[in-house]
Design an enzyme around this catalytic site. Structure first.
Site, PDB file in Angstrom:
ATOM      1  CE1 TYR A   1      -3.303  -2.701  -0.072  1.00  0.00           C
ATOM      2  CE2 TYR A   1      -3.929  -2.146   2.170  1.00  0.00           C
ATOM      3  CZ  TYR A   1      -4.123  -2.892   1.031  1.00  0.00           C
ATOM      4  OH  TYR A   1      -5.135  -3.819   0.989  1.00  0.00           O
TER       5      TYR A   1
ATOM      6  N   GLY B   1     -16.754  -0.649  -4.509  1.00  0.00           N
ATOM      7  CA  GLY B   1     -16.186   0.561  -5.101  1.00  0.00           C
ATOM      8  C   GLY B   1     -17.111   1.761  -5.042  1.00  0.00           C
TER       9      GLY B   1
END
Length: 323
Positions: free
Chosen positions: A53, A215
């Site tokens: 990340y 999403g």
């Protein structure tokens, strides 16, 4: 905040897991620190991250942000059940990714350094590594447990048969094996109900759904689109192209029962078998508060049936597709 056990372990975690993937790429360090502080204030003790990340040239940045937050003290590390992941390539040289014993050893040390801690509560394999035998993987993980660098092991994006394969190999070694599995799971994407959910139930593996709002599509996207609050992009464009009618029915149902669409999507996941805690990945404190609000939503059987009608689920295999 409600708490539950992580799979078959005695580890208690919050029913929501704070996802940190936005920290760095979309959320500045100071704002990320504030989100984590508010998460603790709300009773969220379960934080998830990954070594990749930050992405691109900034891989590892998210772990560093969490590490700088821990460094402020005040019991921040002690009150956090910390989960991170390995698998993705952290460099271009061989053995800087996947699940070889060599990479497992190097990756955990690098994550510990970035996170500013001497142990990881839940160390997760971000993907299945088909080239590395389970004997090698479990031996490496056993060493880390013995060294005190990790406590529990989890997986992510595994198929049902991968869970079975991993657990049987661990059982043969007298090792606890997997305690959790992160899977894509939401009202729109229910494929894990075929085999992953039954396998998780059988082996006592806690299911940690990622992308619970698909999403943002399940967060009232059509209403926001009409109001000009949000412009559809990314995965949402493709999904809306084929699921617009279902999403419209879903948002109408949410308005009818008086709850925000996103709250319903999270509340629904909390009713699912084997689910420990959906991962919520806020970019702002306001988004975090919105996620916590879902814990106050109770869905009756009529509403659950209506959701199944709009978003048909899957039965366990083979009944789903055979007699």
């Amino acid at each position: 905040m409600e708490f539950t056990y992580l799979g078959r372990t005695g580890l208690r975690v919050s029913r929501l897991c704070l996802g940190t993937m936005n920290f760095g790429p979309h959320t500045e360090e100071a704002d990320a620190h504030q989100i984590m502080d508010v998460a603790h204030e709300q009773g969220i003790n379960f934080f998830d991250t990954a070594n990749v990340y930050g992405f691109g040239e900034n891989k590892g940045r998210t772990e560093e942000i969490i590490g700088s937050w821990f460094a402020q003290g005040g019991g921040r590390r002690e009150r956090t059940v910390l989960a991170t992941k390995l698998y993705g390539d952290m460099g271009s040289w061989p053995n800087e990714g996947k699940l070889s014993a060599l990479n497992i050893r190097r990756a955990v040390d690098a994550s510990l350094k970035r996170l500013g801690t001497d142990y990881i509560d839940l160390y997760q394999m971000h993907h299945i590594d088909r080239a590395t035998p389970w004997e090698e993987i479990w031996q490496a993980m056993e060493v880390l447990v013995t060294q005190g660098k990790i406590i529990y092991v989890g997986s992510s994006n595994f198929a049902g048969w991968h869970l079975a394969q991993a657990q049987e190999a661990a059982k043969a070694r007298g090792f606890l094996g997997l305690t959790s599995e992160q899977s894509l799971y939401n009202l729109l994407e229910r494929s894990v109900e075929l085999e992953v959910v039954p396998a998780a139930e059988h082996y006592g593996i806690g299911l940690i759904p990622w992308s619970p709002l698909h999403g943002g599509v399940l967060g009232g996207v059509l209403r926001k689109e009409r109001e000009g609050v949000r412009r559809v992009s990314g995965r949402a464009v493709e999904t809306l192209g084929v699921k617009r009618e279902q999403i419209a029915r879903y948002e109408d149902l949410a308005a009818e029962i008086g709850h925000e669409p996103g709250d319903i999507a999270l509340a629904w996941l909390l009713t699912r078998p084997a689910v420990t805690a959906p991962i919520v990945g806020p970019r702002t404190v306001e988004q975090l508060h919105a996620a916590v609000r879902a814990l106050d939503v109770t869905l009756d059987q009529k509403t659950l049936d209506q959701l199944d009608e709009i978003f048909p689920g899957r039965r366990p295999a083979p009944e789903d597709y055979a007699w």
